[in-house]
Design an enzyme around this catalytic site. Structure first.
Site, PDB file in Angstrom:
ATOM      1  NE  ARG A  49      -0.088   1.510   3.448  1.00 41.92           N
ATOM      2  CZ  ARG A  49       0.813   2.434   3.642  1.00 41.92           C
ATOM      3  NH1 ARG A  49       2.093   2.117   3.791  1.00 41.92           N
ATOM      4  NH2 ARG A  49       0.492   3.708   3.698  1.00 41.92           N
ATOM      5  N   GLY A  50       0.204   2.401  -0.154  1.00 42.09           N
ATOM      6  CA  GLY A  50       0.949   3.642  -0.325  1.00 42.09           C
ATOM      7  C   GLY A  50       1.113   3.859  -1.830  1.00 42.09           C
ATOM      8  CG  ASP A 250      -3.242   7.908  -1.783  1.00 40.73           C
ATOM      9  OD1 ASP A 250      -3.185   8.368  -0.631  1.00 40.73           O
ATOM     10  OD2 ASP A 250      -2.884   6.752  -2.069  1.00 40.73           O
TER      11      ASP A 250
HETATM   12  O1  MRU Z   1      -4.764   3.072   1.987  1.00 38.06           O
HETATM   13  P1  MRU Z   1      -3.286   3.306   1.954  1.00 38.06           P
HETATM   14  O2  MRU Z   1      -2.586   2.785   3.152  1.00 38.06           O
HETATM   15  O3  MRU Z   1      -2.673   2.832   0.668  1.00 38.06           O
HETATM   16  O4  MRU Z   1      -3.156   4.884   1.972  1.00 38.06           O
HETATM   17  C1  MRU Z   1      -1.875   5.448   1.903  1.00 38.06           C
HETATM   18  C2  MRU Z   1      -1.871   6.916   2.006  1.00 38.06           C
HETATM   19  O5  MRU Z   1      -2.887   7.563   2.098  1.00 38.06           O
HETATM   20  C3  MRU Z   1      -0.523   7.573   1.882  1.00 38.06           C
HETATM   21  O6  MRU Z   1      -0.459   8.715   2.670  1.00 38.06           O
HETATM   22  C4  MRU Z   1      -0.293   7.959   0.408  1.00 38.06           C
HETATM   23  O7  MRU Z   1      -0.465   6.836  -0.411  1.00 38.06           O
HETATM   24  C5  MRU Z   1       1.017   8.533   0.175  1.00 38.06           C
HETATM   25  S1  MRU Z   1       2.297   7.322   0.272  1.00 38.06           S
HETATM   26  C6  MRU Z   1       3.778   8.051  -0.005  1.00 38.06           C
END
Ligand code: MRU
Length: 361
Positions: A49-50, A250
């Protein structure tokens, strides 16, 4: 940069390997993804994720799917890869890095196929070469992510001072990228230079990325980290413990509205009230100039069970009620003090300045 050098996704001995983030912080389990379905699942369930890490994983994932294909000619291979890319792209909707990485993979493949078709070479041996093109591009995307994070660390550190209290939401650290992270990269870099930051990590309901992941990666790097529940952000700001807020993104629209983990917009509004700078870290691969404003960003909605029963021994809400579980919200551009990219720091007006930085070489 040694600190923050953990990698949640990498290519090793011909295999795509991920650190399964659903098991953190209690178990550090690495596993291989050998089919496109496994890649889809890993992204969907947040094992990976991220935004940048999802893009890296999808790029390698497309090669994994290509390697499993048995096409004997270039045209059917290309058609199959386009379908596989669409399938992988449907795993999560909000992070633009997913479609960005997949489009980039498909484009290099199309260029290669065009050239070979003109030469009249379209057989099975050319299909094998085409697969390698996808792997090479995935390596490039991964390496660029590492460099981009390193660079965001340097630009980001120029906005921070030794001894600062820093609040972050969700996880935009090494675990969300190929290495180092976006908004945690300057924290690692500063730590190496003796800045002595005090980091507050919002727990980040409902999936607890702040408690499970941010606290885990900062603590293992020896950084002072305090985890708070999401509803405690106001008190730590009021106490005067926070000098800056740093978060990831995102998808940033052309006007500077930025989608990030649910709860980010509330933190930004609080920061404005308390006069605390709010920095959003956004690699240019996360800036989507084709999306005009935040209202046009698709927001993922997830199962109510994540609110009601995940992490609890018994359900913590009655059966039969409704749940609303958006995974992201949009922070209006007016709350974002500056956008940190790998090419430099961008200030408002974003509508004017974001396209400039994206196009800058
Ligand atoms: O649902 P996730 O854990 O994938 O969400 C991740 C985030 O919101 C992060 O802050 C974003 O992807 C930036 S990662 C460098």
């Amino acid at each position: 940069m040694e600190k923050g050098s953990i990698s949640p996704i990498f290519w090793k001995n011909g295999k795509l390997v991920i650190l399964d983030q659903t098991k953190l912080p209690n178990r550090e389990i690495y596993r291989e993804l050998g089919t496109k379905e496994e890649v889809y699942d890993a992204i969907k369930t947040l094992a990976v994720r991220g935004a940048p890490a999802i893009g890296d994983c999808a790029a390698y994932g497309l090669f994994v799917s290509a390697r499993n294909r048995k096409d004997q000619d270039l045209a059917s291979f290309l058609k199959g890869i386009r379908e596989d890319a669409e399938y992988l792209n449907s795993s999560r909707p909000t992070a633009v890095n997913l479609s960005w990485a997949l489009k980039r993979e498909v484009h290099v493949l199309e260029d290669f196929a065009r050239g070979k078709t003109e030469e009249g070479k379209t057989g099975a041996d050319v299909v094998e070469d085409a697969k390698e093109i996808l792997l090479e591009e995935a390596h490039k995307i991964w390496n660029e992510d590492v460099e981009s994070c390193r660079s965001m660390g340097e630009y980001g550190l120029s906005l921070l001072k030794p001894g600062m209290g820093i609040l972050t939401h969700c996880n935009a650290g090494a675990l969300a990228t190929a290495k180092y992270g976006t908004c945690l990269s300057p924290v690692y870099l500063g730590e190496e230079q003796g800045y002595g930051f005090k980091v507050f990590s919002d727990e980040t309901r409902p999936l607890l990325q702040g408690a499970r992941l941010t606290a885990w990666e900062l603590h293992r790097a020896g950084i002072d980290v305090t985890t708070i529940c999401d509803n405690m952000a106001s008190i730590v700001m009021k106490n005067g413990w926070i000098d800056a807020v740093v978060v990831g993104c995102d998808r940033m629209a052309a006007n500077g509205d930025g989608a990030n983990k649910i709860g980010t917009s509330g933190v930004a509004i609080l920061a404005k009230e308390y006069g605390i700078p709010f920095y959003m870290y956004v690699p240019t691969s996360t800036i989507d100039l084709n999306t005009e404003t935040g209202a046009d960003i698709p927001i993922e909605e997830r199962e109510g069970a994540e609110i009601r029963e995940m992490w609890y021994r018994e359900p913590m809400a009655p059966e039969g009620i409704h749940f609303y579980n958006p995974a992201f919200d949009v922070t209006d551009a007016k709350y974002i003090t500056a956008v940190v990219t790998e090419k430099g720091v961008v200030y408002p007006p974003y509508t004017e300045n974001l396209p400039k930085i994206v196009k800058q070489g």
